[in-house]
Scaffold this motif. Structure first.
Motif, PDB file in Angstrom:
ATOM      1  N   UNK A 170       0.829  -1.206   0.000  1.00  0.00           N
ATOM      2  CA  UNK A 170       0.000   0.000   0.000  1.00  0.00           C
ATOM      3  C   UNK A 170       0.865   1.258   0.000  1.00  0.00           C
ATOM      4  N   UNK A 171       1.960   1.239   0.730  1.00  0.00           N
ATOM      5  CA  UNK A 171       2.871   2.391   0.739  1.00  0.00           C
ATOM      6  C   UNK A 171       3.416   2.676  -0.648  1.00  0.00           C
ATOM      7  N   UNK A 172       3.815   1.636  -1.352  1.00  0.00           N
ATOM      8  CA  UNK A 172       4.362   1.809  -2.704  1.00  0.00           C
ATOM      9  C   UNK A 172       3.275   2.294  -3.665  1.00  0.00           C
ATOM     10  N   UNK A 173       2.112   1.661  -3.613  1.00  0.00           N
ATOM     11  CA  UNK A 173       1.027   2.032  -4.536  1.00  0.00           C
ATOM     12  C   UNK A 173       0.552   3.460  -4.278  1.00  0.00           C
ATOM     13  N   UNK A 174       0.428   3.829  -3.012  1.00  0.00           N
ATOM     14  CA  UNK A 174      -0.024   5.184  -2.681  1.00  0.00           C
ATOM     15  C   UNK A 174       0.987   6.217  -3.148  1.00  0.00           C
ATOM     16  N   UNK A 175       2.270   5.916  -2.969  1.00  0.00           N
ATOM     17  CA  UNK A 175       3.314   6.851  -3.401  1.00  0.00           C
ATOM     18  C   UNK A 175       3.304   7.055  -4.904  1.00  0.00           C
ATOM     19  N   UNK A 176       2.837   6.046  -5.636  1.00  0.00           N
ATOM     20  CA  UNK A 176       2.759   6.139  -7.105  1.00  0.00           C
ATOM     21  C   UNK A 176       1.426   6.714  -7.573  1.00  0.00           C
ATOM     22  N   UNK A 177       0.547   7.046  -6.623  1.00  0.00           N
ATOM     23  CA  UNK A 177      -0.751   7.593  -6.980  1.00  0.00           C
ATOM     24  C   UNK A 177      -1.760   6.552  -7.405  1.00  0.00           C
ATOM     25  N   UNK A 178      -1.504   5.285  -7.084  1.00  0.00           N
ATOM     26  CA  UNK A 178      -2.407   4.205  -7.475  1.00  0.00           C
ATOM     27  C   UNK A 178      -3.402   3.899  -6.353  1.00  0.00           C
TER      28      UNK A 178
ATOM     29  N   UNK B  45      -2.565  16.582  -3.659  1.00  0.00           N
ATOM     30  CA  UNK B  45      -2.495  16.126  -5.050  1.00  0.00           C
ATOM     31  C   UNK B  45      -1.183  15.416  -5.366  1.00  0.00           C
ATOM     32  N   UNK B  46      -0.159  15.663  -4.570  1.00  0.00           N
ATOM     33  CA  UNK B  46       1.132  15.015  -4.781  1.00  0.00           C
ATOM     34  C   UNK B  46       1.306  13.760  -3.930  1.00  0.00           C
ATOM     35  N   UNK B  47       0.240  13.385  -3.230  1.00  0.00           N
ATOM     36  CA  UNK B  47       0.309  12.195  -2.403  1.00  0.00           C
ATOM     37  C   UNK B  47       0.925  12.419  -1.042  1.00  0.00           C
TER      38      UNK B  47
ATOM     39  N   UNK C 159      -2.625  18.401   6.422  1.00  0.00           N
ATOM     40  CA  UNK C 159      -3.932  18.733   6.995  1.00  0.00           C
ATOM     41  C   UNK C 159      -4.577  19.881   6.240  1.00  0.00           C
ATOM     42  N   UNK C 160      -3.781  20.830   5.762  1.00  0.00           N
ATOM     43  CA  UNK C 160      -4.332  21.994   5.054  1.00  0.00           C
ATOM     44  C   UNK C 160      -4.881  21.638   3.689  1.00  0.00           C
ATOM     45  N   UNK C 161      -4.612  20.417   3.215  1.00  0.00           N
ATOM     46  CA  UNK C 161      -5.140  19.998   1.918  1.00  0.00           C
ATOM     47  C   UNK C 161      -6.584  19.532   2.016  1.00  0.00           C
ATOM     48  N   UNK C 162      -7.082  19.360   3.239  1.00  0.00           N
ATOM     49  CA  UNK C 162      -8.419  18.817   3.461  1.00  0.00           C
ATOM     50  C   UNK C 162      -9.378  19.945   3.830  1.00  0.00           C
ATOM     51  N   UNK C 163     -10.505  19.982   3.134  1.00  0.00           N
ATOM     52  CA  UNK C 163     -11.501  21.035   3.372  1.00  0.00           C
ATOM     53  C   UNK C 163     -12.651  20.565   4.254  1.00  0.00           C
ATOM     54  N   UNK C 164     -12.721  19.283   4.505  1.00  0.00           N
ATOM     55  CA  UNK C 164     -13.866  18.699   5.195  1.00  0.00           C
ATOM     56  C   UNK C 164     -13.513  18.382   6.651  1.00  0.00           C
TER      57      UNK C 164
END
Length: 234
Positions: free
Chosen positions: A136-144, A183-185, A189-194
């Motif tokens: 999961x760490x690898x896939x998330x880092x690749x945006x998958x 957006x860069x993975x 916290x500031x990236x979240x609006x909810x």
């Protein structure tokens, strides 16, 4: 009645031919003994390969096609016993990226109390947890996408498996930070609006901290609270 050396030799040849033809070895005391011998031979050959890439290729192209029919027959049958072929197939399926079948069979193996090979220090639930988290760490880092395998394993960790606190902490930490990705993975916290998402992430990080006080989430939790304060003030 015990077999003679000549009979054992012929039986070993027949067992190897059965596996090479991608057919299942039947469940009997004799065939199970032969299964273990053939499996040990295959594992020894695999370990002699120096390169990881070559080992993965062997697992995918030779070992899994050779052993899947036998394990499938075991799963479909009524007899249950310590089955190293099932365990090794779970390991090989994970290593070759076939996560769906690997997790399906891991559930069966864990429910049956199957044990890992002697050279593995972890239990099967711990091995699955560590392997899926690394993936999961690898896939998330690749945006998958990491679904459905991440949530499926996380549910087992939360509800079913009893794992070491450090493993649990890593999973809850990853789950919390994953909700904060920009957006860069990167978790921000500031990236979240909810506010609800921020609170959910903080709850996950709090649980990670509960499992391991050195989980390294204190700073991010402070940033989450500051972001929540900012959004609610607005």
């Amino acid at each position: 009645m015990a077999m003679s050396p000549c009979q054992r030799h012929r039986a070993r040849i027949k067992a190897a031919e059965t596996l090479d033809n991608r057919e299942a070895l039947t469940a009997s005391p004799v065939s199970f003994h032969l299964l273990k011998l053939e499996l040990e031979s295959d594992v020894a050959h695999l370990r002699n390969l120096p390169r990881t890439e070559d080992r993965v290729e062997m697992k995918r192209d030779e070992l899994l096609p050779r052993w899947l029919p036998t394990v499938e027959a075991y799963i479909a049958g009524d007899k249950r016993y310590a089955n190293p072929a099932l365990v090794y197939c779970v390991i090989w399926l994970l290593d070759t990226g076939e996560l769906e079948k690997a997790l399906d069979w891991a559930d069966i193996a864990i429910n049956e109390g199957q044990t890992m090979p002697d050279n593995f220090k972890s239990t099967m639930p711990a091995f699955i947890a560590d392997t899926v988290l690394a993936w999961a760490n690898v896939e998330a880092a690749c945006g998958h996408s990491i679904e459905p395998y991440f949530s499926r394993t996380f549910a087992n960790i939360q509800d079913t498996w009893r794992l070491h606190e450090e493993i649990n902490a890593k999973w809850f930490k990853f789950a919390g930070l994953y909700l904060l990705r920009d957006h860069n993975g990167e978790p921000r916290a500031t990236a979240v609006e909810d506010v609800e998402t921020l609170e959910q992430a903080d709850a996950l990080l709090a649980q990670a901290e509960k499992y391991n006080r050195n989980a390294g989430v204190k700073t991010m939790r402070g940033k989450i609270q500051a972001r929540i304060n900012g959004l609610t003030a607005e």
